[in-house]
Write a protein that holds these residues in place. Structure first.
Motif, PDB file in Angstrom:
ATOM      1  N   PRO A  71       6.295   3.578  -9.553  1.00 36.53           N
ATOM      2  CA  PRO A  71       5.942   4.978  -9.287  1.00 36.53           C
ATOM      3  C   PRO A  71       4.740   5.468 -10.085  1.00 36.53           C
ATOM      4  CG  PRO A  71       8.312   4.734  -9.531  1.00 36.53           C
ATOM      5  CD  PRO A  71       7.708   3.424  -9.925  1.00 36.53           C
ATOM      6  N   SER A  72       4.493   4.874 -11.244  1.00 35.33           N
ATOM      7  CA  SER A  72       3.348   5.301 -12.047  1.00 35.33           C
ATOM      8  C   SER A  72       2.030   4.736 -11.527  1.00 35.33           C
ATOM      9  CB  SER A  72       3.539   4.898 -13.508  1.00 35.33           C
ATOM     10  OG  SER A  72       3.618   3.481 -13.637  1.00 35.33           O
ATOM     11  N   GLY A  73       2.107   3.799 -10.573  1.00 33.05           N
ATOM     12  CA  GLY A  73       0.904   3.246  -9.970  1.00 33.05           C
ATOM     13  C   GLY A  73       0.590   1.835 -10.449  1.00 33.05           C
ATOM     14  N   PRO A  88       4.099 -19.797  -0.941  1.00 31.63           N
ATOM     15  CA  PRO A  88       4.372 -20.413   0.369  1.00 31.63           C
ATOM     16  C   PRO A  88       5.405 -19.654   1.194  1.00 31.63           C
ATOM     17  CG  PRO A  88       5.377 -21.683  -1.410  1.00 31.63           C
ATOM     18  CD  PRO A  88       4.503 -20.662  -2.070  1.00 31.63           C
ATOM     19  N   ASP A  89       6.229 -18.819   0.537  1.00 30.53           N
ATOM     20  CA  ASP A  89       7.261 -18.084   1.277  1.00 30.53           C
ATOM     21  C   ASP A  89       6.815 -16.676   1.658  1.00 30.53           C
ATOM     22  OD1 ASP A  89       7.231 -17.056  -1.264  1.00 30.53           O
ATOM     23  OD2 ASP A  89       9.207 -17.818  -1.828  1.00 30.53           O
ATOM     24  N   VAL A  90       5.544 -16.339   1.438  1.00 25.60           N
ATOM     25  CA  VAL A  90       5.004 -15.022   1.786  1.00 25.60           C
ATOM     26  C   VAL A  90       3.960 -15.169   2.887  1.00 25.60           C
ATOM     27  CG1 VAL A  90       3.712 -13.020   0.966  1.00 25.60           C
ATOM     28  CG2 VAL A  90       5.446 -14.061  -0.506  1.00 25.60           C
ATOM     29  N   LEU A  91       4.183 -14.474   4.009  1.00 25.05           N
ATOM     30  CA  LEU A  91       3.234 -14.521   5.118  1.00 25.05           C
ATOM     31  C   LEU A  91       2.110 -13.499   4.962  1.00 25.05           C
ATOM     32  CD1 LEU A  91       5.565 -14.924   8.246  1.00 25.05           C
ATOM     33  CD2 LEU A  91       4.101 -16.655   7.206  1.00 25.05           C
ATOM     34  N   GLY A  92       2.418 -12.349   4.371  1.00 24.88           N
ATOM     35  CA  GLY A  92       1.405 -11.311   4.231  1.00 24.88           C
ATOM     36  C   GLY A  92       1.792 -10.315   3.163  1.00 24.88           C
ATOM     37  N   ALA A  93       0.804  -9.637   2.594  1.00 29.72           N
ATOM     38  CA  ALA A  93       1.028  -8.614   1.577  1.00 29.72           C
ATOM     39  C   ALA A  93       0.018  -7.499   1.778  1.00 29.72           C
ATOM     40  CB  ALA A  93       0.895  -9.222   0.173  1.00 29.72           C
ATOM     41  N   ALA A  94       0.457  -6.268   1.545  1.00 22.99           N
ATOM     42  CA  ALA A  94      -0.422  -5.109   1.727  1.00 22.99           C
ATOM     43  C   ALA A  94       0.012  -3.998   0.781  1.00 22.99           C
ATOM     44  CB  ALA A  94      -0.372  -4.621   3.172  1.00 22.99           C
ATOM     45  N   PRO A  95      -0.943  -3.277   0.181  1.00 25.23           N
ATOM     46  CA  PRO A  95      -0.606  -2.172  -0.729  1.00 25.23           C
ATOM     47  C   PRO A  95      -0.199  -0.920   0.050  1.00 25.23           C
ATOM     48  CG  PRO A  95      -2.970  -2.324  -0.488  1.00 25.23           C
ATOM     49  CD  PRO A  95      -2.399  -3.476   0.303  1.00 25.23           C
ATOM     50  N   ALA A 220      -5.215   3.570  -7.834  1.00 27.47           N
ATOM     51  CA  ALA A 220      -4.004   2.736  -7.901  1.00 27.47           C
ATOM     52  C   ALA A 220      -3.206   2.838  -6.607  1.00 27.47           C
ATOM     53  CB  ALA A 220      -3.143   3.146  -9.084  1.00 27.47           C
ATOM     54  N   ALA A 221      -2.330   1.864  -6.412  1.00 27.36           N
ATOM     55  CA  ALA A 221      -1.373   1.871  -5.301  1.00 27.36           C
ATOM     56  C   ALA A 221       0.031   2.004  -5.881  1.00 27.36           C
ATOM     57  CB  ALA A 221      -1.478   0.593  -4.486  1.00 27.36           C
ATOM     58  N   GLU A 222       0.927   2.554  -5.096  1.00 28.90           N
ATOM     59  CA  GLU A 222       2.302   2.698  -5.577  1.00 28.90           C
ATOM     60  C   GLU A 222       3.040   1.368  -5.580  1.00 28.90           C
ATOM     61  OE1 GLU A 222       6.460   4.957  -4.343  1.00 28.90           O
ATOM     62  OE2 GLU A 222       4.561   5.702  -3.577  1.00 28.90           O
ATOM     63  N   GLY A 247       9.735  -9.003 -14.363  1.00 31.88           N
ATOM     64  CA  GLY A 247      10.398  -7.716 -14.170  1.00 31.88           C
ATOM     65  C   GLY A 247       9.502  -6.511 -14.359  1.00 31.88           C
ATOM     66  N   LEU A 248       8.198  -6.678 -14.168  1.00 29.13           N
ATOM     67  CA  LEU A 248       7.263  -5.559 -14.357  1.00 29.13           C
ATOM     68  C   LEU A 248       7.387  -4.514 -13.257  1.00 29.13           C
ATOM     69  CD1 LEU A 248       4.054  -7.504 -15.463  1.00 29.13           C
ATOM     70  CD2 LEU A 248       5.640  -6.222 -16.911  1.00 29.13           C
ATOM     71  N   TYR A 249       7.890  -4.931 -12.082  1.00 28.63           N
ATOM     72  CA  TYR A 249       7.950  -4.023 -10.947  1.00 28.63           C
ATOM     73  C   TYR A 249       9.369  -3.966 -10.399  1.00 28.63           C
ATOM     74  CZ  TYR A 249       2.993  -5.145 -11.233  1.00 28.63           C
ATOM     75  OH  TYR A 249       1.725  -5.357 -11.685  1.00 28.63           O
ATOM     76  N   ARG A 250       9.668  -2.844  -9.781  1.00 30.43           N
ATOM     77  CA  ARG A 250      10.948  -2.721  -9.086  1.00 30.43           C
ATOM     78  C   ARG A 250      10.826  -3.436  -7.741  1.00 30.43           C
ATOM     79  NH1 ARG A 250      12.862   3.201  -7.729  1.00 30.43           N
ATOM     80  NH2 ARG A 250      11.146   2.979  -6.237  1.00 30.43           N
ATOM     81  N   VAL A 251      11.726  -4.364  -7.504  1.00 29.57           N
ATOM     82  CA  VAL A 251      11.675  -5.177  -6.285  1.00 29.57           C
ATOM     83  C   VAL A 251      12.906  -4.885  -5.434  1.00 29.57           C
ATOM     84  CG1 VAL A 251      11.535  -7.516  -5.330  1.00 29.57           C
ATOM     85  CG2 VAL A 251      10.387  -6.978  -7.488  1.00 29.57           C
ATOM     86  N   SER A 252      12.698  -4.614  -4.174  1.00 26.89           N
ATOM     87  CA  SER A 252      13.797  -4.406  -3.234  1.00 26.89           C
ATOM     88  C   SER A 252      13.497  -5.165  -1.954  1.00 26.89           C
ATOM     89  CB  SER A 252      13.980  -2.908  -2.934  1.00 26.89           C
ATOM     90  OG  SER A 252      12.805  -2.375  -2.342  1.00 26.89           O
TER      91      SER A 252
END
Length: 414
Positions: A71-73, A88-95, A220-222, A247-252
């Motif tokens: 949330p802080s960016g 290898p298990d990620v097809l795409g990523a976007a902010p 920044a991006a959220e 553990g730097l980011y909240r992952v869901s």
């Protein structure tokens, strides 16, 4: 394993023309009942699987398989996107940047979840471009303060392409008259339709730089949204990513965000399976009455077999073979009929609609005009195995009664 003698006699009783035609009729009804019950189970579960798959694809077409957020960016979001894209298990990523907001136009207001995106990268994680019904995602330009709304949300606000809407954000501004929420006018440059009310009535998209400016995140991006190679492995992959990033980011993942909804769908399918399986149970227990009448009709034959040396176990096996044969034939016909009907239910429903000029699914209500079906081998195997087991259990009591027949008593009046 049945002995050849018991198997031979049991199958002969099944094929033989009985003196009592009523028993033959009851046997046929039992077999047809099992067949129809299995057909109903397979078709209904296949249609439910089709609906669930359709809903799931529509939800995951807009929601991400996994999400990393702060949330802080996240200032170095480009480096994070590059790092995650190499997995290898990620097809795409976007902010992205998300805003819980209120939209206003001509006195009308509606809550909406606005998502700031980069049009060039959004295609890697969502199907927004395919869901557009007016305008283009590429029209979202930084600093232009353009917005894309869901079709239902636009209808509630009474806006169309080219109209202005006011976005009210939770960020506060200090003004001479006091603290006020931030207001910003956006131009509607497109409409989308997913077929899910949560998105069509409660979501909108803008350029990420505009969203970041509203939320005072600067450059920044959220967070970062991910599309994975296997969405069913999303919980495990999300945990691995979280550990790899210390553990730097909240992952869901999507199973957490939509847990209650998909749990409700699973419960609905489970309860429908139980209810429909009662049809098979009723037909299977008709075998009990059939075999009881057969045992009564064959008392003299049983007595003769016992006199010739047949053991009670062999007598019991004979009638178990007879009842099981009814169950096997009914199960096989039900499986074949259910699978064929499940594979062709879409074409059959379309033919009925065209023939009688009726519509079972109104597109304005269900957002689909065809009846989806997804026949799954696991469901078919479970249904067939359950029906077969139930018919075998139904033969135990009549077969046990036949084994207890007293030869002297049975032949007394013959």
């Amino acid at each position: 394993m049945f002995r050849p003698f018991s198997l031979f006699v049991g199958l002969r009783y099944t094929r033989a023309r009985r003196r009592n035609h009523f028993i033959s009729f009851i046997s046929m009804i039992s077999m047809l009942g099992i067949t129809l019950g299995i057909i109903a189970l397979i078709v209904v579960l296949s249609v439910m699987n089709g609906f669930h798959k359709e809903i799931q694809e529509r939800i995951l077409g807009m929601a991400s398989h996994a999400t990393l957020s702060d949330p802080s960016g996240i200032s170095d979001w480009q480096g994070l996107v590059d790092e995650l894209s190499q997995r290898p298990d990620v097809l795409g990523a976007a902010p992205f940047v998300e805003i819980q907001s209120m939209l206003m136009h001509a006195g009308r207001t509606n809550a909406a979840l606005l998502r700031g995106i980069l049009p060039a990268q959004e295609d890697a994680v969502s199907d927004l471009r395919d869901d557009m019904i007016a305008g283009s995602v590429d029209s979202l330009a930084p600093g232009a303060f353009n917005i894309i709304l869901g079709r239902e949300l636009a209808a509630v606000l009474g806006v169309g392409v080219g109209d202005k809407v006011t976005v009210v954000t939770p960020q506060l501004n200090a003004t001479p008259v006091g603290v006020m929420p931030r207001l910003k006018a956006f131009t509607v440059i497109g409409l989308f339709e997913v077929g899910m009310s949560d998105y069509d009535r409660g979501a909108g998209f803008m350029h990420m730089e505009d969203a970041a400016r509203l939320m005072r995140l600067g450059d920044a991006a959220e967070g970062v949204r991910l599309k994975l190679t296997d969405m069913w492995e999303a919980p495990m992959i999300a945990r691995e990513i979280q550990y790899s990033l210390d553990g730097l980011y909240r992952v869901s993942d999507w199973t957490q965000v939509h847990r209650n909804f998909f749990a409700a769908l699973r419960t609905e399918k489970r309860m429908m399976s139980i209810i429909l399986f009662l049809i098979v149970a009723v037909a299977a227990f008709n075998i009990v009455s059939t075999l009881v009448m057969v045992v009564t009709d064959k008392r003299a034959d049983i007595a003769v077999l016992r006199t010739l040396g047949a053991s009670p176990g062999r007598i019991m096996a004979i009638f178990m073979v007879q009842g099981t044969a009814i169950g096997v034939f009914g199960t096989l016909m039900g499986v074949v009929g259910g699978v064929l009907l499940g594979w062709n239910v879409e074409a059959i429903v379309a033919s009925i609609e065209g023939l009688f000029d009726v519509h079972f699914l109104d597109p304005s209500i269900y957002y689909i005009s065809v009846l989806p079906s997804d026949v799954r081998a696991a469901d078919v195997v479970r249904i067939a195995a359950g029906a077969f087991l139930m018919t075998v259990l139904a033969t135990l009591y009549p077969a046990w009664r036949a084994a207890r027949t007293d030869p002297a008593e049975a032949l007394r009046y013959e």
